[in-house]
Design an enzyme around this catalytic site. Sequence first.
Site, mmCIF file in Angstrom:
data_model
loop_
_atom_site.group_PDB
_atom_site.id
_atom_site.type_symbol
_atom_site.label_atom_id
_atom_site.label_comp_id
_atom_site.label_asym_id
_atom_site.label_seq_id
_atom_site.Cartn_x
_atom_site.Cartn_y
_atom_site.Cartn_z
ATOM 1 N N LYS A 10 0.156 0.136 8.321
ATOM 2 C CA LYS A 10 0.935 -0.903 7.645
ATOM 3 C C LYS A 10 1.853 -1.599 8.648
ATOM 4 C CE LYS A 10 1.219 1.249 3.054
ATOM 5 N NZ LYS A 10 0.609 0.166 2.279
ATOM 6 N N ARG A 38 -6.175 5.827 -4.350
ATOM 7 C CA ARG A 38 -7.314 5.966 -5.269
ATOM 8 C C ARG A 38 -8.169 7.177 -4.907
ATOM 9 N NH1 ARG A 38 -9.255 0.130 -3.533
ATOM 10 N NH2 ARG A 38 -6.980 0.068 -3.418
#
Length: 500
Positions: A271, A345
């Site tokens: 990130k 997920r």
Amino acid sequence: MNFLRREPHIALSDFVKNKSYKGVLILPFAIVQKKAVPLFSDFSFKEIDHLASLGDFQAKESEISFFYPMKGPFERVLLLGLGEIEKVSLETIRRVFGSLERFLASKKWFQVLVPNFHLKEIRREKLLEAFLEGFLLSSYQFSLKKEETAKEYRLTLLDFGVSKKSVEEIIVVIKSVFLARDLANGNADLVTPSYLAKTAKSFSKGNLRVSVLDKKELEKEKMGLLLAVGRGAKEEPKLILGEYIGDPKSKDLIALVGKGVTFDTGGLNLKPSGSIETQKADMSGAAAVLGALIAAKDLKLKVNLIAAIPTAENAIDSLSYKPGDVYKSFSEKTVEITNTDAEGRLILADAISYVKKKYPITRLIDLATLTGAILVTFGHEVSGMMSNDETLSKALIKAGENTFERVWPLPIYPEWRELLKSDIADISNSGGRLGSSITAALFLKEFVQDTPWAHLDIAGTAFLPKPGKYCTKGATGVGVRLLIEYLKLLQAKPKDRPKK
């Protein structure tokens, strides 16, 4: 972990005319036919008429005026505006009392008296709940500053005509919200998978049982996706399981699954600055599930719950899982990693498959700070919802309206599934930027299959860049009140439970 907070002290008391009261008396008003009209009946002060004649108090929403009465039992009297009476809702009450709390804190007026006030369209119990929610949620503090002190409110409800139990039940939920906020606000070096597991186990008693699968047990169960995400961290991944049986006679069993990534670097798909600084809150779904589980137990709700919290740190190391590699899930589906920053997920998929196999669940709700795209869609006001069950989604929308932790449905048409195709695995973990909140949900749907299910993407609502109406900057604890309200609605309407 308790950041500058004391237990809220709330007392119920009858008003005694000849008694002196320390603190500030709060008198709510609303606008009726363009005039400030009191919503209480037992108090009268000449100063109020004088303020009204000068036009210095008009009862606009969150408007505040105060005075020091020359006579009477009160040190200070504060007039609080709720706005036009036709527009006053439960959320208005929350907003106004949140504003009131911030004003009182700025004055360091911590002894507060609230008399019974009434609105024709709102039941007394709901009015009480809304004003305590607004006031107490606003009073939350998270600070590690050396010299900051805790707010120590002493709140007295005068002639309110409610039971002590009613107040205690509201406090139960507020405390669970505060726990969720604490966990999401706390340093990532403190709130690790081990800390989350230890915190959850501290509540294991009576009809709430908590167990934890450690790395060895995860390997034995072949939970390849959860293990992959946690490979790069010194802190080992875990699966926290909490089982609450509040209605032993019922076969209905609701699974709550919360994403527990205690810090998300993005993995090898790192990130950038501007995105990574708030990633300690990437376990907000886990915090909400744990908070709701504890509140359900303390409220003795007649529901049965299994909570699953997959928790890991997505860190960078030579052992970190890698883009282009394929990992086998607990369900034995294989997953190609096309983006290591789509890790939430993955851990959810293993947890979902596990509870489906090990427990006879009748429906499943997952909460996760899953995609930045949901923030683009709804900002900080609404959580995205994707579901395969209309009854469940309608009930969650209703619960969201009641609590103002609103959710709104997005479609999960099968055409988007094409974006998750892989040439070398059963599915890829990311479909790219297009429809990315929806493809994330479609990925989860592969593991949910036909179980009635709702996915709540709380990436926009879980953490605020600046203070909200009655939320401080940082973690909001979103999901706790929503889930408890949903469970209460379900308890009241058992016909909404799916038939086995």
